[in-house]
Design a protein around this motif. Structure first.
Motif, PDB file in Angstrom:
ATOM      1  N   THR A  60       0.751  -1.348   0.049  1.00 60.64           N
ATOM      2  CA  THR A  60      -0.058   0.082   0.131  1.00 60.64           C
ATOM      3  C   THR A  60       0.787   1.392  -0.110  1.00 60.64           C
ATOM      4  OG1 THR A  60      -0.242   0.086   2.423  1.00 60.64           O
ATOM      5  CG2 THR A  60      -1.941  -1.159   1.229  1.00 60.64           C
ATOM      6  N   GLY A  61       2.272   1.267  -0.011  1.00 61.29           N
ATOM      7  CA  GLY A  61       2.975   2.315  -0.219  1.00 61.29           C
ATOM      8  C   GLY A  61       4.152   2.604   0.673  1.00 61.29           C
ATOM      9  N   PHE A  62       4.352   1.907   1.823  1.00 59.77           N
ATOM     10  CA  PHE A  62       5.249   2.082   2.716  1.00 59.77           C
ATOM     11  C   PHE A  62       6.542   1.606   2.213  1.00 59.77           C
ATOM     12  CE2 PHE A  62       1.319   2.501   5.334  1.00 59.77           C
ATOM     13  CZ  PHE A  62       1.566   3.564   6.203  1.00 59.77           C
ATOM     14  N   THR A  63       7.673   2.222   2.635  1.00 61.37           N
ATOM     15  CA  THR A  63       8.706   1.534   2.092  1.00 61.37           C
ATOM     16  C   THR A  63       9.129   0.387   2.967  1.00 61.37           C
ATOM     17  OG1 THR A  63      10.085   2.874   3.911  1.00 61.37           O
ATOM     18  CG2 THR A  63       9.767   3.677   1.639  1.00 61.37           C
ATOM     19  N   LYS A  64      10.089  -0.703   2.733  1.00 57.59           N
ATOM     20  CA  LYS A  64      10.353  -1.607   3.337  1.00 57.59           C
ATOM     21  C   LYS A  64      10.747  -1.581   4.568  1.00 57.59           C
ATOM     22  CE  LYS A  64      11.108  -4.755  -0.771  1.00 57.59           C
ATOM     23  NZ  LYS A  64      12.041  -5.717  -1.575  1.00 57.59           N
ATOM     24  N   THR A  65      11.717  -0.645   4.816  1.00 49.18           N
ATOM     25  CA  THR A  65      12.338  -0.338   6.146  1.00 49.18           C
ATOM     26  C   THR A  65      11.142   0.283   7.015  1.00 49.18           C
ATOM     27  OG1 THR A  65      14.474   0.173   4.881  1.00 49.18           O
ATOM     28  CG2 THR A  65      13.918   1.266   7.254  1.00 49.18           C
ATOM     29  N   ARG A  66      10.352   1.293   6.547  1.00 49.27           N
ATOM     30  CA  ARG A  66       9.254   1.855   7.441  1.00 49.27           C
ATOM     31  C   ARG A  66       8.418   0.755   7.845  1.00 49.27           C
ATOM     32  NH1 ARG A  66       7.794   6.771   9.948  1.00 49.27           N
ATOM     33  NH2 ARG A  66       9.135   7.664   8.680  1.00 49.27           N
ATOM     34  N   ALA A  67       8.136  -0.143   7.121  1.00 43.68           N
ATOM     35  CA  ALA A  67       7.140  -1.330   7.273  1.00 43.68           C
ATOM     36  C   ALA A  67       7.468  -2.160   8.244  1.00 43.68           C
ATOM     37  CB  ALA A  67       6.389  -1.941   6.120  1.00 43.68           C
ATOM     38  N   ALA A  68       8.819  -2.579   8.191  1.00 46.27           N
ATOM     39  CA  ALA A  68       9.595  -3.404   9.281  1.00 46.27           C
ATOM     40  C   ALA A  68       9.663  -2.590  10.525  1.00 46.27           C
ATOM     41  CB  ALA A  68      10.914  -3.968   8.673  1.00 46.27           C
ATOM     42  N   ALA A  69       9.957  -1.526  10.427  1.00 45.75           N
ATOM     43  CA  ALA A  69      10.039  -0.415  11.839  1.00 45.75           C
ATOM     44  C   ALA A  69       8.832  -0.592  12.510  1.00 45.75           C
ATOM     45  CB  ALA A  69      11.026   0.538  11.382  1.00 45.75           C
ATOM     46  N   ILE A  70       7.845  -0.356  11.819  1.00 46.81           N
ATOM     47  CA  ILE A  70       6.471  -0.128  12.496  1.00 46.81           C
ATOM     48  C   ILE A  70       6.087  -1.442  13.155  1.00 46.81           C
ATOM     49  CG2 ILE A  70       4.064  -0.007  12.105  1.00 46.81           C
ATOM     50  CD1 ILE A  70       4.642   2.009   9.680  1.00 46.81           C
ATOM     51  N   GLU A  71       6.407  -2.624  12.528  1.00 48.97           N
ATOM     52  CA  GLU A  71       6.005  -3.891  12.764  1.00 48.97           C
ATOM     53  C   GLU A  71       6.870  -4.153  14.468  1.00 48.97           C
ATOM     54  OE1 GLU A  71       4.353  -7.295  14.045  1.00 48.97           O
ATOM     55  OE2 GLU A  71       3.627  -6.165  12.456  1.00 48.97           O
ATOM     56  N   ALA A  72       7.974  -3.874  14.053  1.00 50.03           N
ATOM     57  CA  ALA A  72       9.092  -4.213  15.271  1.00 50.03           C
ATOM     58  C   ALA A  72       8.633  -3.338  16.387  1.00 50.03           C
ATOM     59  CB  ALA A  72      10.496  -4.076  14.654  1.00 50.03           C
ATOM     60  N   ALA A  73       8.261  -2.081  16.304  1.00 49.78           N
ATOM     61  CA  ALA A  73       8.170  -1.234  17.479  1.00 49.78           C
ATOM     62  C   ALA A  73       6.763  -1.900  17.969  1.00 49.78           C
ATOM     63  CB  ALA A  73       7.878   0.098  17.069  1.00 49.78           C
TER      64      ALA A  73
END
Length: 640
Positions: free
Chosen positions: A264-277
């Motif tokens: 849906t448009g999130f970068t891979k790094t941002r998506a993974a960081a959101i999930e980790a947090a």
């Protein structure tokens, strides 16, 4: 390859084995036996605690050696060494079970150990250290080794850190034959508390619990801007509050949410960081809180219900911060809204899957209303029976799924069990050498009595200890190393120990050894260091709120209702300002000057300055109202 790098690789953690038929059969039998046995203990069946701990440790070590290779270079197939170490683990603990009555009748330290006592004691310690190396890494082994060596030679080093001195027999007696060492509080919590809640999470997951969390989160927030990431925040928080493991949460929910966010448009790094947090927050969110809260209750004597209630507001502020970060980033970058056609309504999900609420309501009620956490875990496991009967088709799949979930639960608790055993060795060493008081005094002296510097030093120790270790084990070590220094500052016991739980949890996303970030990186195929740093930025409130409730215990519901409400509102607006500063967006672009203003207001709102916070609080509310109104007017006149 250099000799040093080869040595490091040989000392690295092992990989999961591909078990042969014999190994698979042994693994299943031992897992089922442990699961059934300790479920019975949690449900109220009496078993001598010492014998139960010996069985738990023996089973844990046996399964570790059956399921984990010696290092990453070793073949994943079973080997004679693995079977040999598993057999030694069984025999060592079986010796203590058989000799239990004789050992219970002797006077520790005063009565001499037999030759066989010393042989099996040494064998057990060596096996624990080897299992620790295979599952957690050489760093914790080295740490435990330093403490053990100190116990043996500390009487000869001189200076402030010298102790009265002791021999090998006395050290083994204290570590293995008393309740202050290997079989002490840390292993007790792993066996009698952590285990039952991990088992609950495994069974709930195996019968569709994770899917239910995802579906209900999707129904609640999937239609909003940045809905895919908000689904990740809500579902990971719900699942994490039950599983209590950041890494397990990332692997379970992240396999769905990270690809969805990227799509849906999130970068891979941002998506993974959101999930980790979001997954890391499960360790501080009631009702389970990563099981560290149960250890905290055992260490401090504070009822678990009191701890869970105190942790509620900080945990909600944590998720408010992550949720707001997602919302602001999605608005700033115009992230596409999810396909509305595939998002069910909350009513539809609840009508279809209402039965999943039974175990969730049961566990929430039981851990808060009953003063028996292990029994609460057993009740929660029993409450999954309606889920099994109504959601499993064909019914013949119930038993195979249950067996698999028992095996899953055991595999999840292995690392925690080994880590708590290793932590017990450290705690035993600290108690018999009075090193706790020496370290506490050293921390206090190093900070020269400065309040903020002492707390910051303690936090640094906790984060370093937390590199790659489970939250309960980190808490067990930090509670004896750092808590006395904090309490010496006249900080109340509950805030002091809850600060340790918080920083033990966020070590899962703190580089360089950010286990949750590495787990998310494996799914997103992105750089784990970037993910870790971004996750820390998204979850910035976790590094701030503990300092706030240390000086303002009202945030932990300690104080009058007016104090609790006012401090919570100040902290809520402070979190919003801090998040907006880092995201650079709030009802429009946030410039450098605005960022400085937001930072200043956040610090004022977090500071313990009483009614003086009313002015920045009111001015910021007025400013936000004006900015929101201006933003809406700009959208109305926009030609787009």
């Amino acid at each position: 390859m250099s000799v040093f790098s080869t040595f490091i690789e040989l000392c690295s953690v092992g990989r999961a084995r591909q078990l042969d038929p014999l190994g698979s059969a042994l693994n299943t039998l031992i897992s089922i036996a442990l699961a059934v046995g300790f479920f019975a203990i949690a449900a109220g069946v009496y078993v001598d605690q010492t014998i139960a701990l010996h069985i738990f440790l023996g089973g844990t070590l046996t399964l570790v050696f059956l399921n984990t290779t010696g290092n990453a270079r070793r073949p994943q197939t079973s080997s004679f060494i693995s079977y040999g170490l598993a057999l030694c683990s069984t025999l060592a603990c079986l010796y203590f079970v058989v000799m239990g009555e004789a050992h219970s009748n002797r006077l520790p330290v005063l009565d001499a150990l037999t030759g066989w006592d010393m042989v099996f004691s040494l064998m057990l310690i060596v096996l624990v250290l080897e299992a620790t190396r295979r599952t957690i890494g050489i760093v914790l082994v080295a740490l435990v080794g330093i403490f053990l060596i100190y116990a043996l030679i500390g009487g000869d080093i001189g200076g402030g850190f010298s102790h009265r001195g002791m021999g090998l027999e006395e050290m083994l007696d204290h570590l293995v034959f008393t309740t202050n060492g290997l079989f002490g509080p840390a292993l007790e919590v792993a066996a009698f508390l952590v285990f039952i809640f991990v088992l609950f999470g495994a069974i709930f997951d195996r019968f569709g619990g994770a899917d239910f969390f995802y579906d209900i989160s999707n129904a609640l927030v999937g239609k909003q801007v940045g809905g895919s990431a908000k689904v990740a925040v809500v579902s990971s928080g719900l699942y994490g509050s039950v599983s209590g493991s950041p890494t397990a949460d990332v692997v379970t929910t992240g396999s769905f949410t990270i690809p969805l966010m990227v799509k849906t448009g999130f970068t891979k790094t941002r998506a993974a960081a959101i999930e980790a947090a979001a997954s890391t927050g499960g360790s501080i969110l009631p009702p389970v809180m990563g099981s560290a809260a149960f250890l905290m209750s055992d260490f401090t004597g504070i009822p678990y219900g009191t701890i869970a209630a105190a942790a509620a507001i900080p945990a909600l502020l944590y998720y408010f911060c992550i949720y707001t970060s997602v919302s602001l980033y999605a608005s700033k970058t115009n992230i596409a809204v999810m396909n509305q056609g595939v998002i069910p309504s909350a009513g539809t999900v609840l009508k279809r899957d209402w039965v999943y609420l039974i175990p969730l309501v049961t566990i929430a009620w039981a851990v808060l209303a009953l003063n028996r956490p292990s029994y609460a875990g057993a009740l929660a496991c029993a409450a999954i029976v309606p889920v099994m009967l109504l959601k499993t088709r064909p019914r013949s799949d119930i038993f195979p799924r249950l067996i698999k979930s028992l095996s899953d639960g055991i595999s999840r608790v292995l690392t925690v069990g080994v880590a708590c055993a290793a932590a017990g060795l450290v705690i035993g060493t600290l108690s018999m050498t009075d090193l706790t008081g020496k370290i506490s005094s050293a921390l206090f002296a190093m900070a020269q009595g400065n309040f903020l510097l002492t707390i910051s030093t303690a936090v640094g120790v906790i984060i370093i200890l937390g590199m790659g270790m489970p939250v309960p084990a980190v808490y067990a070590l930090a509670a004896v190393l750092a808590a006395p220094a904090l309490i010496a500052l006249d900080i109340q016991t509950l805030p002091a120990h809850l600060l340790i739980v918080y920083f033990a949890a966020v070590s899962a996303i703190t580089p360089p050894v950010a286990v949750a970030a590495f787990a998310a990186a494996s799914i997103a195929q992105a750089n784990p260091m970037r993910i870790g740093f971004l996750a820390c930025r998204i979850a910035i409130v976790a590094f701030v709120i503990p300092f706030v409730f240390i000086v303002q215990p009202a945030l932990l519901m300690i104080g009058s209702p007016i104090e609790i409400i006012s401090v919570t509102l100040y902290a809520l607006l402070g979190c919003l300002c801090l998040t907006a500063m880092f995201e650079g967006y709030l009802f429009g672009h946030v410039g450098r000057l605005e960022k400085l203003v937001f930072l200043g207001v956040a610090l004022l709102l977090f500071a313990p300055i009483g009614h003086y916070r009313l002015l920045p609080f009111a001015l910021m509310l007025i400013y936000l109202y004006w900015k929101r109104r201006t933003s809406r007017q700009a959208q109305r006149v926009s030609p787009i």
